[in-house]
Write a protein that holds these residues in place. Sequence first.
Motif, PDB file in Angstrom:
ATOM      1  N   GLU A  23      -1.614 -13.011  -1.711  1.00 40.12           N
ATOM      2  CA  GLU A  23      -2.272 -12.660  -0.301  1.00 40.12           C
ATOM      3  C   GLU A  23      -2.866 -14.011   0.015  1.00 40.12           C
ATOM      4  OE1 GLU A  23      -5.807  -9.685   1.471  1.00 40.12           O
ATOM      5  OE2 GLU A  23      -4.979  -9.307  -0.501  1.00 40.12           O
TER       6      GLU A  23
ATOM      7  N   GLN B  15      -8.379  -2.698   3.616  1.00 39.52           N
ATOM      8  CA  GLN B  15      -8.193  -1.877   2.307  1.00 39.52           C
ATOM      9  C   GLN B  15      -8.855  -2.365   1.259  1.00 39.52           C
ATOM     10  OE1 GLN B  15      -3.893  -1.983   1.964  1.00 39.52           O
ATOM     11  NE2 GLN B  15      -3.584  -1.116   3.984  1.00 39.52           N
ATOM     12  N   ARG B  16      -9.043  -3.385   0.855  1.00 39.26           N
ATOM     13  CA  ARG B  16      -9.645  -4.072  -0.246  1.00 39.26           C
ATOM     14  C   ARG B  16     -11.212  -3.634  -0.332  1.00 39.26           C
ATOM     15  NH1 ARG B  16      -7.935  -8.645   0.017  1.00 39.26           N
ATOM     16  NH2 ARG B  16      -9.718  -9.706   0.712  1.00 39.26           N
ATOM     17  N   GLU B  17     -11.653  -3.735   0.888  1.00 37.60           N
ATOM     18  CA  GLU B  17     -13.253  -3.612   1.274  1.00 37.60           C
ATOM     19  C   GLU B  17     -13.500  -1.926   0.794  1.00 37.60           C
ATOM     20  OE1 GLU B  17     -13.990  -4.917   4.877  1.00 37.60           O
ATOM     21  OE2 GLU B  17     -14.457  -7.175   4.210  1.00 37.60           O
TER      22      GLU B  17
ATOM     23  N   THR C 167      -7.195  -6.756   4.094  1.00 38.36           N
ATOM     24  CA  THR C 167      -8.791  -7.069   3.808  1.00 38.36           C
ATOM     25  C   THR C 167      -9.579  -5.943   3.695  1.00 38.36           C
ATOM     26  OG1 THR C 167      -8.521  -9.281   4.510  1.00 38.36           O
ATOM     27  CG2 THR C 167     -10.800  -8.402   4.369  1.00 38.36           C
TER      28      THR C 167
ATOM     29  N   LYS D 124     -13.248  -1.134  -2.468  1.00 39.85           N
ATOM     30  CA  LYS D 124     -14.403  -1.638  -3.238  1.00 39.85           C
ATOM     31  C   LYS D 124     -15.620  -0.771  -3.047  1.00 39.85           C
ATOM     32  CE  LYS D 124     -17.520  -5.764  -3.727  1.00 39.85           C
ATOM     33  NZ  LYS D 124     -17.576  -7.062  -2.996  1.00 39.85           N
TER      34      LYS D 124
ATOM     35  N   ASP E 231       0.796  -1.120  -0.085  1.00 35.57           N
ATOM     36  CA  ASP E 231       0.131   0.029   0.047  1.00 35.57           C
ATOM     37  C   ASP E 231       0.758   1.188  -0.126  1.00 35.57           C
ATOM     38  OD1 ASP E 231       0.936  -0.443   2.799  1.00 35.57           O
ATOM     39  OD2 ASP E 231      -0.692   0.393   3.693  1.00 35.57           O
TER      40      ASP E 231
ATOM     41  N   GLY F 170     -11.170 -10.210  -6.088  1.00 39.42           N
ATOM     42  CA  GLY F 170     -10.132  -9.150  -5.500  1.00 39.42           C
ATOM     43  C   GLY F 170      -8.977  -9.585  -4.662  1.00 39.42           C
ATOM     44  N   LEU F 171      -9.132 -10.929  -4.430  1.00 42.06           N
ATOM     45  CA  LEU F 171      -7.874 -11.465  -3.802  1.00 42.06           C
ATOM     46  C   LEU F 171      -6.894 -12.204  -4.640  1.00 42.06           C
ATOM     47  CD1 LEU F 171      -7.102 -12.455  -0.545  1.00 42.06           C
ATOM     48  CD2 LEU F 171      -8.015 -14.624  -0.808  1.00 42.06           C
ATOM     49  N   SER F 172      -5.672 -11.640  -4.289  1.00 39.75           N
ATOM     50  CA  SER F 172      -4.404 -12.102  -5.315  1.00 39.75           C
ATOM     51  C   SER F 172      -4.105 -13.491  -4.727  1.00 39.75           C
ATOM     52  CB  SER F 172      -3.132 -11.173  -5.240  1.00 39.75           C
ATOM     53  OG  SER F 172      -2.456 -11.105  -3.839  1.00 39.75           O
TER      54      SER F 172
END
Length: 471
Positions: free
Chosen positions: A328, A453-455, A451, A458, A232, A323-325
Motif C-alpha cells: 500500500e 477502511q484501516r481507520e 486509509t 482500528k 476488501d 497498519g500500513l503494508s
Amino acid sequence: MQKMLGCKETRVRYKLTLATGLLECLCFAGIVFGWASLMFVLKSEGYFSDMCVNVTNTSGENSDCSPQDENFSLVFTVASFMNNFLTLPNGFFYDHFGTMATRLLAIILYTTGTLLVALSNEALSLLLFPALSFIAAGGILFLMTNMQVLYERGVSLRSSFFFLSACNVIHLLRTVFLMPKSHIPYPVPENYTYGLSCAKSNNYNVEEYEAEREQSLDKGGCEDDEPLETADSPDNSEKVSLKSCVLSWFFLWHLVWLSVMQLRHYFFIGTLNPMLNRLADQDPVTVSQYTNAFAFTQLCGVLCAPWNGLLMDRHRRRPLAPGLSEREADLRSSILSLLLTSLQCLLFSIFASVPLLPIQYLTFILQVLNRSFLYGGNAAFISIAFPAHHFGKLYGLVMSLSAMVSLLQYPCFALSTVLGDPFYVNIILTVLTLLAFIHPLNVFLRCRELTKQRENLKSMSESSITETSMY
C-alpha cells in the motif's frame, strides 16, 4: 577449495551477465525512438522518392513529397505496432520455451530484419515494411540514433546494417555463455549457476524449483498476492483471477494512461522529419542539426531512467506507519510518479505543437524525460497494483492493447497531410493527453478509501477492547 573457486566463478558470471545486459540494452535497443535519424538517411538514399510529384504554384514548380512521408509514416506505424503488440505472444513463448529459445528467436528475427535493410535500395523500398517489423519484433535492437552520425561520416546504409547483422555473434555468445537455458528462478536460490562452465556444477532443475515454490504458495497462501484494488473483497483469501485484474478500474485507467501518452510520442517521432523540413524551409543542414540534437537526447534517456525509480522508492527511507503494508505504501508512492508523468507529457505535447524551431530543443528534452518515466512507471505500477504471478501476462496485455491504440498515428498523420499543417492534430492529441490525469486521481481515491477502511477497523478494534475490559 573447489567450492570457493565455484563461488568465485559464479560471482564473476553474475557481474558479467549484468554488465553485458546493460550494454546490450544501451547499444542494441531503441528502433522506435531512433526513427527520425533513420528516416533522414533513408530519404537521402531515395527510398519512396518515386512518389514525389512536381506541382506548380505561384512560386513556380516545386516537388511535393507528402506521399513519400506518408509511406515512411506507415512503415513507422507498422514497426511500432509490432514492437508493442508482440510483447504478449513473446511472453507466452518465453514462459513455454525458456530464455535460450526466446533469445535465439530474437536473434533470427533481428538478423533477418537487418539483412533485409542492407539488401534493400530505392527500387526495393517496400522491403522496409517487413525489415523494420522483424527488427522491432527481435527485441534486441541497435540504437539507430547513431545511424545518421555514421551516415554523415561516410559509412553507407548497407555497410551499417551488415555490421548490425554481424553483431548477432555478440548476442549468440551471451546467450550460450552468460544466460540460463531455461527460466531464471525467483527468488534466486543459493549457489544458482547457469551458462556453459569449465567446472562441473550441481544439476539444477528450474522447473522443479518453480513447481515446489508454487506448491508452497498454494498451501500457505501469500498476502502480498492480493491486488490492492480488491483487498476488501470477501474472497480475498483466494488467488485473484487474471480476468478480475483485467476488468478492474486500475487496469482500465492504466491502459488509458499508457495509450494516450504512447500515441502522442509515436505521432511526434513519426512526423518529426516532415515537421523539421517544414519549419526549416527544406534546408537539409538545419534539418540535420535538429535531427542530431534529437538523437543525442535519446542517448541521454539512460540518465533519466533512475529518477522515476528514486521517486517511487522515496518512502523506503522511513519506517512504515502502523497498519500500513509495504504494498500500500508503494501504491501511495506511485501517485506522484503517475501524476508527474502525465504533467510531463502535457508540457511536451504543448511545446511540440508550437511551430518554432528553437522551441523544439526543449521539446526533445521533455520527450526523452517523459519517455523514461512512462515505460519505467508502466512496469512498476503493474508490479505494485496486481499479484506477482500475473505480472507477465498483464504487462504483455497492456502493451498489446496500447499497440492497437498506437495504430491511430497513421490516420492522424493522414489528417495532418490533408490539413496541410499538423497544428490542429497536435491540439487534439494534447486534449487527449488530459485523460492520463484520471489514472493518478483514481489511485489517490483508492488509497484514501483504504486509509478510511484501516481507520474504521482500528476504531472497531479499540471499541471491542474497551467493551471487553468493562466486563
